[in-house]
Scaffold this active site. Structure first.
Site, short mmCIF file in Angstrom:
data_model
loop_
_atom_site.label_atom_id
_atom_site.label_comp_id
_atom_site.label_asym_id
_atom_site.label_seq_id
_atom_site.Cartn_x
_atom_site.Cartn_y
_atom_site.Cartn_z
N GLU A 1 0.80 -1.22 0.00
CA GLU A 1 0.00 0.00 0.00
C GLU A 1 0.84 1.28 0.00
O GLU A 1 0.39 2.34 0.44
CB GLU A 1 -0.95 0.00 1.19
CG GLU A 1 -2.01 -1.09 1.10
CD GLU A 1 -3.09 -0.91 2.14
OE1 GLU A 1 -4.20 -0.53 1.76
OE2 GLU A 1 -2.81 -1.15 3.33
N HIS B 1 -0.12 5.37 7.66
CA HIS B 1 -1.29 4.52 7.44
C HIS B 1 -1.30 3.47 8.54
O HIS B 1 -0.29 2.81 8.79
CB HIS B 1 -1.23 3.82 6.08
CG HIS B 1 -2.25 2.74 5.94
ND1 HIS B 1 -3.60 2.95 6.14
CD2 HIS B 1 -2.13 1.42 5.64
CE1 HIS B 1 -4.26 1.83 5.97
NE2 HIS B 1 -3.38 0.87 5.67
N HIS C 1 -11.07 -0.77 7.08
CA HIS C 1 -9.63 -0.95 6.86
C HIS C 1 -8.79 -0.22 7.90
O HIS C 1 -8.05 -0.85 8.64
CB HIS C 1 -9.29 -0.44 5.45
CG HIS C 1 -7.87 -0.68 5.04
ND1 HIS C 1 -7.45 -0.53 3.74
CD2 HIS C 1 -6.78 -1.04 5.74
CE1 HIS C 1 -6.16 -0.80 3.66
NE2 HIS C 1 -5.72 -1.11 4.88
#
Length: 261
Positions: free
Chosen positions: A102, A121, A192
């Site tokens: 990612e 993230h 997520h």
């Protein structure tokens, strides 16, 4: 401290002699690399990441590059694990190392937000429910005022339909996430996790830690009844005040997280 210095020496040596022969940007400041390593450890120590999640920083010598660790658990990151990427999220000197799937989250945000110098993230556990429930994440106290009064939620189905694994695995998805983030400091990712941005490593770590803390406290407050959130004016003023204080917890967190080195 000697182990940190030795790791930085190894890092610089590898940077100057890329195995692939691909031209790299000038060696980043050693202090920036040290802080990036520390940030990975801090985020684990503060419960924002576990074996997953990642933080990047824009290269101090070239705004069109960023630095991030190879694919490794954040708590295990060392200076020699730090790699350079272009804004298309291509590794400049791969050398057979695995890289985060990612990584496009980072490159696309840096493209869209020139003001952003660091990106996180995470799958911060207390934050996850606010990406799937009707209740919106809002600041309930001054420490999380940077959240503003409207934390956006990225819905991957709006971009790629219902048949994804929820991972931002290409530039198109990264660009869509960056657009949802817009000018905000935090965006949630339905089912997520979240993404947090800042103008420095200490600031973005501060924001990630207090986003998790706000989510935990907000959930507790909602169980008690109606919640009084910060007004837009309160959030703006408190954010300005607290932003000047991020180095105080950063120095504490860094010392604690790196004490074994």
């Amino acid at each position: 401290m000697r182990l940190i210095q030795h790791a930085l020496v190894l890092f610089v040596a590898a940077w100057l002699s890329p195995a692939s022969g691909t031209a790299q940007t000038a060696v980043p400041d050693a202090g920036l690399v040290e802080d990036l390593v520390a940030a990975n450890r801090i985020l684990f120590d503060q419960g924002v990441v576990d074996g997953f999640g990642h933080i990047s920083v824009r290269h101090d010598k070239d705004p069109n590059r960023y630095l991030m660790a190879r694919n490794i658990a954040p708590a295990l990151v060392k200076a020699e694990d730090i790699m350079e990427f272009d804004l298309d999220s291509n590794a400049v000197d791969l050398r057979g190392r695995r890289i985060y799937l990612e990584r496009f989250i980072h490159g696309e945000i840096y493209k869209l937000r020139p003001d952003v110098k660091a990106v996180i993230h995470s799958h911060s556990p207390s934050v996850i429910p606010f990406g799937v429930a009707r209740a919106r994440l809002q600041p309930i106290y001054h420490m999380s005022a940077f959240l503003g009064t409207d934390v956006p939620v990225f819905e991957i189905r709006d971009v790629a339909g219902a048949g994804t694994d929820l991972l931002v695995r290409n530039a198109a998805l990264g660009r869509a996430l960056a657009q949802v983030l817009g000018s905000h400091t935090v965006a949630l990712m339905r089912g997520h996790g979240s993404v947090t941005v800042g103008n420095s490593i200490p600031q973005v770590v501060f924001r990630a830690v207090y986003t998790e803390m706000n989510a935990r406290l907000q959930a507790e407050a909602m169980r008690l009844g109606t919640v009084t959130f910060l007004t837009p004016e309160e959030a703006e003023k408190a954010a300005e005040t607290i932003d000047g204080q991020v180095m105080r917890p950063w120095e504490l967190w860094k010392r604690k997280a790196m004490k074994a080195e």
